[in-house]
Motif scaffolding. Structure first.
Motif, mmCIF file in Angstrom:
data_model
loop_
_atom_site.group_PDB
_atom_site.id
_atom_site.type_symbol
_atom_site.label_atom_id
_atom_site.label_comp_id
_atom_site.label_asym_id
_atom_site.label_seq_id
_atom_site.Cartn_x
_atom_site.Cartn_y
_atom_site.Cartn_z
ATOM 1 N N VAL A 1 -5.609 18.007 7.410
ATOM 2 C CA VAL A 1 -4.317 18.487 6.913
ATOM 3 C C VAL A 1 -4.343 18.657 5.397
ATOM 4 C CG1 VAL A 1 -1.855 17.940 6.729
ATOM 5 C CG2 VAL A 1 -3.084 17.464 8.853
ATOM 6 N N ALA A 2 -4.996 17.722 4.706
ATOM 7 C CA ALA A 2 -5.046 17.787 3.246
ATOM 8 C C ALA A 2 -5.812 19.021 2.776
ATOM 9 C CB ALA A 2 -5.700 16.519 2.695
ATOM 10 N N VAL B 1 -1.181 1.132 6.947
ATOM 11 C CA VAL B 1 -0.512 0.103 7.750
ATOM 12 C C VAL B 1 -1.460 -0.428 8.828
ATOM 13 C CG1 VAL B 1 1.309 -0.284 9.442
ATOM 14 C CG2 VAL B 1 1.835 0.892 7.305
ATOM 15 N N LEU B 2 -2.181 0.482 9.454
ATOM 16 C CA LEU B 2 -3.118 0.051 10.498
ATOM 17 C C LEU B 2 -4.214 -0.831 9.921
ATOM 18 C CD1 LEU B 2 -3.469 3.261 12.666
ATOM 19 C CD2 LEU B 2 -2.620 1.061 13.417
ATOM 20 N N LEU C 1 4.890 16.040 4.113
ATOM 21 C CA LEU C 1 5.463 14.872 4.784
ATOM 22 C C LEU C 1 4.495 14.328 5.828
ATOM 23 C CD1 LEU C 1 9.184 15.945 5.226
ATOM 24 C CD2 LEU C 1 8.301 14.156 3.738
ATOM 25 N N LEU C 2 3.851 15.226 6.538
ATOM 26 C CA LEU C 2 2.872 14.789 7.533
ATOM 27 C C LEU C 2 1.727 14.038 6.866
ATOM 28 C CD1 LEU C 2 1.812 14.781 10.438
ATOM 29 C CD2 LEU C 2 0.752 16.985 9.980
ATOM 30 N N LEU C 3 1.289 14.543 5.720
ATOM 31 C CA LEU C 3 0.218 13.869 4.973
ATOM 32 C C LEU C 3 0.646 12.472 4.571
ATOM 33 C CD1 LEU C 3 -1.457 16.403 2.501
ATOM 34 C CD2 LEU C 3 -2.543 15.061 4.282
ATOM 35 N N LEU C 4 1.885 12.383 4.059
ATOM 36 C CA LEU C 4 2.394 11.077 3.654
ATOM 37 C C LEU C 4 2.413 10.128 4.838
ATOM 38 C CD1 LEU C 4 3.769 9.142 1.652
ATOM 39 C CD2 LEU C 4 5.952 10.175 2.286
ATOM 40 N N ALA C 5 2.912 10.624 5.969
ATOM 41 C CA ALA C 5 3.001 9.774 7.155
ATOM 42 C C ALA C 5 1.616 9.333 7.619
ATOM 43 C CB ALA C 5 3.711 10.522 8.281
ATOM 44 N N LEU C 6 0.650 10.242 7.597
ATOM 45 C CA LEU C 6 -0.703 9.893 8.046
ATOM 46 C C LEU C 6 -1.329 8.852 7.132
ATOM 47 C CD1 LEU C 6 -2.107 13.402 9.017
ATOM 48 C CD2 LEU C 6 -1.616 11.530 10.562
ATOM 49 N N ARG C 7 -1.124 9.019 5.830
ATOM 50 C CA ARG C 7 -1.732 8.080 4.887
ATOM 51 C C ARG C 7 -1.090 6.709 5.004
ATOM 52 N NH1 ARG C 7 -1.661 12.625 0.130
ATOM 53 N NH2 ARG C 7 -3.573 13.674 0.747
ATOM 54 N N ILE C 8 0.230 6.688 5.110
ATOM 55 C CA ILE C 8 0.908 5.398 5.263
ATOM 56 C C ILE C 8 0.495 4.735 6.561
ATOM 57 C CG2 ILE C 8 3.147 4.318 5.648
ATOM 58 C CD1 ILE C 8 4.322 6.194 3.604
ATOM 59 N N ALA D 1 0.818 -1.210 0.000
ATOM 60 C CA ALA D 1 0.000 0.000 0.000
ATOM 61 C C ALA D 1 0.850 1.258 0.000
ATOM 62 C CB ALA D 1 -0.916 0.004 1.222
ATOM 63 N N ALA D 2 2.045 1.174 0.532
ATOM 64 C CA ALA D 2 2.889 2.370 0.578
ATOM 65 C C ALA D 2 3.463 2.715 -0.796
ATOM 66 C CB ALA D 2 4.037 2.153 1.565
ATOM 67 N N VAL D 3 3.537 1.743 -1.685
ATOM 68 C CA VAL D 3 4.178 1.971 -2.987
ATOM 69 C C VAL D 3 3.459 3.037 -3.809
ATOM 70 C CG1 VAL D 3 4.704 0.891 -5.189
ATOM 71 C CG2 VAL D 3 5.269 -0.282 -3.055
ATOM 72 N N PRO D 4 2.152 2.954 -4.018
ATOM 73 C CA PRO D 4 1.519 3.983 -4.843
ATOM 74 C C PRO D 4 1.601 5.366 -4.220
ATOM 75 C CG PRO D 4 -0.152 2.573 -3.874
ATOM 76 C CD PRO D 4 1.178 1.939 -3.594
ATOM 77 N N VAL D 5 1.597 5.415 -2.908
ATOM 78 C CA VAL D 5 1.706 6.716 -2.246
ATOM 79 C C VAL D 5 3.062 7.336 -2.538
ATOM 80 C CG1 VAL D 5 1.707 7.872 -0.020
ATOM 81 C CG2 VAL D 5 0.098 6.021 -0.455
ATOM 82 N N ILE D 6 4.088 6.524 -2.411
ATOM 83 C CA ILE D 6 5.433 7.039 -2.672
ATOM 84 C C ILE D 6 5.598 7.397 -4.144
ATOM 85 C CG2 ILE D 6 7.872 6.403 -2.706
ATOM 86 C CD1 ILE D 6 7.308 4.705 -0.207
ATOM 87 N N LEU D 7 5.066 6.556 -5.015
ATOM 88 C CA LEU D 7 5.163 6.858 -6.453
ATOM 89 C C LEU D 7 4.459 8.171 -6.773
ATOM 90 C CD1 LEU D 7 4.591 3.383 -8.132
ATOM 91 C CD2 LEU D 7 6.685 4.736 -8.070
ATOM 92 N N HIS D 8 3.326 8.363 -6.128
ATOM 93 C CA HIS D 8 2.579 9.601 -6.382
ATOM 94 C C HIS D 8 3.414 10.813 -5.995
ATOM 95 C CE1 HIS D 8 -0.592 12.623 -6.293
ATOM 96 N NE2 HIS D 8 -0.281 12.887 -5.051
#
Lengths: 626, 303
Positions: A621-622, A68-69, A57-64, A16-23
């Protein structure tokens, strides 16, 4: 320790983290515009670039974190707990407390071996102790405190039971709880500890180690005591390697009544006759054995009452020598430690004159003929069985199926004679070798297949269990419950008529096991071994008093199992060979325990709630970052 | 704050973006002015006659070329045209060529628009035989062409305009004070600028001209993007003059920016109007003819 029921779902978190990072990596930079009125723009609340990056960065962390949860929730987390759980292993000490361990210094050595095993258990392992003879007892559950385990070993003591490795290993393996570990069996490796054909299954994660106490140097044991008219006959066994002069002491009704000495060769037995005076009720014989096992040095017997259980054989004429020769011989066959029977023959017509009281002491009734068995006798037998008595019917040429059906009315038993009188050879095969009748045969149960049955009757009954079948498919032996009693119906005779069963070695044990089985519904035995004592009798050698179902007081002798006096040993490798590993048993036990813990904790719900909270924060945040 | 929406009348004028694609500046100016004048003749705006202010009777000694023979044909009397005869105004075109004038998002920059406007005004002034001059400035005076009505002045002015290019930072007040100090006679000062400067200093400078007796018209030129701020995604804005860069999210800053630009315009309108200075806000999307109308109105008052 945090564990997961379905850990494969955790892989979803990484995916799940892959598309977020790619984005974010492919995110287009902001457009650049040359603008004239930047001065005016600066007066507006223009966001600083650095703050925007922090928000992103905060958005990325929250989404990941939310994803993960979600994956964690699907993976069903739980906090593993319990004494037998954890990344550390478990070591169980299985300490043999059978009476063969009671020779001087022998059990002390076993206790030392057990303590050594406790000390040698891998650091971090939980350690527990189980003692076993006929049955197993968990004396110390696995814990990290080895002092407790050592104290449990010190408290342990030898009993009067005989060795049953299956009981001890089962209890120890159960305490492993499916986790990796070891069971250290501290024992003298007696061969008799495994029943014939025994196999034991343990999980792949469990290792079985053996701590050998060592062979018994010498031992004298009284392995049998029977009444023979005006004398008693004691059987003395010498397990040592040299001839020993065995000194025997006789007691009658608790009073010393004589002594004698007899030489017994190495690894041999000797029958010693002991004359008795008067009509004592009980007797005991002990042997001097200062260096051997103490528990088998004395044997008890009930003498005054018949020490042999009466078996009533109902035949055509009542003459056993003519109607039930082989059956009588089998019942009177005398094996060490085996129950012997007084065999009484009676015709059907004579039985009608018996009373219920006279019939009551009979251990079992064997019907080989229904000739002359009229209503009175039928009712007598039916009442006897319904009150807990046992009956064996040999449905041979002299047995009328209707009479039997009348006697065992509740079973709706149907016995029909074959219409075809031509011989059709067939053999017998047990349907369940675990049935008490066949259990003692063990691996030799197949020898029953050597018996040739030329003619058989057809036997069937509602609610009856088929214990054996002929190779032609018909029921050969059925077990029917009738009131409080039991009925066994053999679809052939027992007098070498329709079959050659009496000519085979398996005939005698079959007859004994069958009689013992039907008689056990209403115990009439005068002697029990420690492992088989009925409820209400203390499992300790001696003379005990018990009430029969009729309410009458009766004396019985309780003795140690003479098989435990057999000093024959097996090697540690042979012991291991009996153990078969089951790969999945431990895993499934651990899985069941894990599932129970997870269902109790419901941690996945907290993960979902936290995920929802993070998503709400991400939305806030978004919206500010958009 | 948006510029005034084009009225039906405005729509008949040339689109500045179209004009911008015409050939030389002279052609552009002629096209605009001639078109504007021909429109005026057909319009009901009688009060803005360029050619005929009033008639007076012929006095011996008047220039015979000024006699309106049509009037004579009708009336058998000799009349001369007073307007053409009595023009004697010095017009000073002050053109802002600072870097901010280079902005343009819809086909024409503020500089190009201002240059067209200056050229058109010069053409018109020259047609009326007014003396016209040009002062180009950014944070200092870049070029000066003194006002003159001589033949060739228009061409010289147009050539100067064509040579100019926007650059450097803005400082409107300094050239205003300098020019105001140098004027020897009253005239008409036309300021063409985006006025993205300190409004206090700009207004003070413009009032200096009034103090010296000159009339002032201010053409405040802004791009529609500067008036509407139509950006919709996070953008890095780079200042055309200082190259300073800031990142702004339009959704967050739009309202505040529009309030700022509106306040700036309102201040200029209020304070310049209160000082008797004509102020005209022009969007580069609006036709130049509107500016010409405003000029004529002011000129008529100056006479």
């Amino acid at each position: 320790m945090l564990s997961f029921l379905s850990p494969l779902f955790l892989a979803g978190a990484a995916a799940a983290a892959v598309p977020v990072i790619l984005h974010l990596l492919k995110r287009e930079p902001e457009p650049r515009v040359k603008f004239a009125a930047v001065k005016l723009l600066k007066r507006a609340p223009v966001e600083q670039t650095e703050k925007r990056h922090i928000r992103e960065l905060l958005l990325l962390a929250l989404r990941i974190a939310a994803l993960v949860l979600l994956a964690v929730a699907f993976a069903r987390p739980f906090l593993a707990s319990g004494a037998a759980v954890g990344a550390t292993g478990v070591t169980m000490i299985a300490l043999d407390t059978s009476y063969s361990m009671s020779a001087p210094g022998r059990f002390e050595r076993a206790q030392q071996l057990a303590k050594d095993a406790i000390s040698n258990a891998p650091s971090g392992n939980l350690v527990g102790v189980v003692t076993f003879d006929d049955v197993a007892e968990i004396v110390e559950k696995p814990s990290a405190d080895r002092v407790l385990a050592r104290a449990a070993v010190d408290r342990a003591s030898v009993g009067f039971g005989s060795t049953r490795y299956r009981a001890g290993l089962s209890a120890a393996v159960q305490m492993l709880g499916g986790h990796r570990g070891a069971v250290v069996v501290v024992t003298d490796l007696q061969e008799s500890g495994w029943d014939a054909g025994d196999r034991m299954s343990v999980p792949e994660s469990a290792r079985i180690d053996v701590a050998d106490v060592g062979p018994l140097a010498e031992d004298l044991a009284v392995t049998g005591l029977r009444s023979a008219g005006d004398r008693l006959v004691a059987t003395v066994r010498n397990a040592g390697a040299r001839t020993v002069e065995a000194r025997l002491h006789l007691s009658l009704d608790g009073r010393a009544a004589g002594e004698t000495s007899v030489p017994v060769g190495p690894n041999a037995s000797a029958d010693v006759p002991l004359p008795i005076a008067g009509r004592p009720a009980t007797a005991s014989v002990s042997v001097d054995d200062p260096h051997g096992v103490a528990a088998n040095n004395v044997r008890y017997a009930v003498v005054g009452e018949s020490s042999r259980s009466p078996v009533l054989v109902v035949s055509g004429t009542g003459e056993l020598g003519r109607d039930a020769f082989y059956l009588q011989a089998a019942l009177q066959a005398n094996a060490a430690g085996a129950t012997t029977y007084d065999v009484v023959g009676v015709s059907g017509s004579e039985l009608a004159s018996w009373s219920a009281a006279r019939l009551r002491p009979v251990s079992a009734i064997v019907v080989v003929s229904t000739r002359g068995l009229e209503r009175r006798a039928r009712e007598l037998v039916a009442d006897y069985v319904n009150a807990g008595g046992g009956i064996i019917v040999a449905a041979g040429p002299d047995v009328d199926g209707d009479v039997i059906a009348d006697v065992l009315g509740g079973t709706r038993l149907r016995v029909t004679m074959p219409a075809d009188t031509r011989p059709a050879p067939r053999t017998l095969a047990p349907a369940d070798v675990r049935h008490p009748i066949f259990k003692r045969f063990g691996a030799n149960a197949a020898t029953l297949g050597l018996v040739q049955f030329q003619r058989v009757s057809r036997v069937a009954g509602d609610g009856c269990q088929t214990l054996a079948r002929f190779t032609s498919g018909e029921a050969a032996l059925v077990d029917c419950a009738s009131g409080e009693g039991r009925a066994l119906v053999l679809a052939s005779d027992l007098n070498n008529g329709w079959n050659n069963f009496p000519l085979h070695a398996s005939f005698v044990p079959f007859v004994h096991e069958a009689v013992q089985y039907v008689a056990s519904a209403r115990p009439r035995a005068a002697e029990y071994v420690i492992g088989d004592v009925p409820p209400g009798i203390e499992p300790r050698p001696g003379i005990a008093t018990m009430k029969d179902p009729a309410g009458q007081q009766t004396r019985v002798a309780v003795n140690v199992d003479p098989r435990e006096s057999d000093a024959a040993r097996m090697s540690a490798d042979d012991f291991q060979a009996v153990v078969t590993r089951l790969k999945d048993a431990g895993t499934s036990e651990a899985r069941i325990e894990a599932r129970q813990q997870e269902e109790h904790q419901h941690l996945w719900q907290y993960a979902i709630i936290l995920m929802l909270m993070l998503l709400a924060l991400e939305g806030v945040v978004a919206s500010r970052t958009a | 704050m948006a510029g005034p929406a084009p009225t039906p009348r405005e729509r008949q004028f040339l689109d500045p973006a179209v004009v911008a694609r015409l050939g030389t500046l002279e052609l552009k100016a002629r096209t605009i002015v001639e078109g504007f004048l021909s429109g005026l003749h057909r319009s009901p705006f009688k009060g803005f006659s360029v050619e005929f202010a009033e008639y007076r009777q012929y006095i011996p000694g008047d220039d015979l070329s000024t006699i309106d023979w049509k009037v004579y044909a009708r009336s058998d009397r000799y009349y001369v045209k007073k307007f053409e005869e009595d023009t004697n105004l010095d017009c000073h075109l002050m053109f802002d060529v600072s870097g901010s004038m280079a902005y343009g998002a819809r086909g024409i920059t503020k500089f190009e628009y201002g240059a067209c406007l200056a050229a058109s005004l010069a053409y018109l002034m020259n047609r009326q035989r007014d003396a016209v001059g040009l002062i180009a400035f950014d944070d200092k005076i870049v070029d000066v062409l003194p006002a003159s009505a001589r033949a060739g002045q228009l061409r010289n002015l147009l050539v100067s305009l064509q040579r100019l290019a926007p650059a450097n930072e803005t400082n409107v007040s300094k050239p205003l004070h300098q020019l105001a100090g140098s004027l020897s006679k009253r005239g008409l000062v036309v300021l063409i600028s985006d006025l993205l400067d300190d409004p206090e200093a700009v207004i003070r400078g413009l009032k200096h001209f009034q103090f010296r007796g000159s009339d002032v018209i201010v053409f405040h030129i802004l791009d529609p993007d500067e008036l509407e701020f139509p950006f919709d995604r996070a953008t890095r804005f780079e200042d055309l003059e200082t190259n300073e860069e800031i990142m702004a999210v339009p959704g967050v800053v739009r309202d505040r920016y529009l309030a700022e630009i509106g306040a700036l315009i309102d201040r200029y309108k209020r304070e310049l109007g209160g000082a008797g200075i004509d102020y005209q806000l022009l969007s580069t999307a609006q036709p130049l003819e509107l500016a010409l109308l405003a000029y004529l109105s002011t000129r008529a008052r100056a006479l």
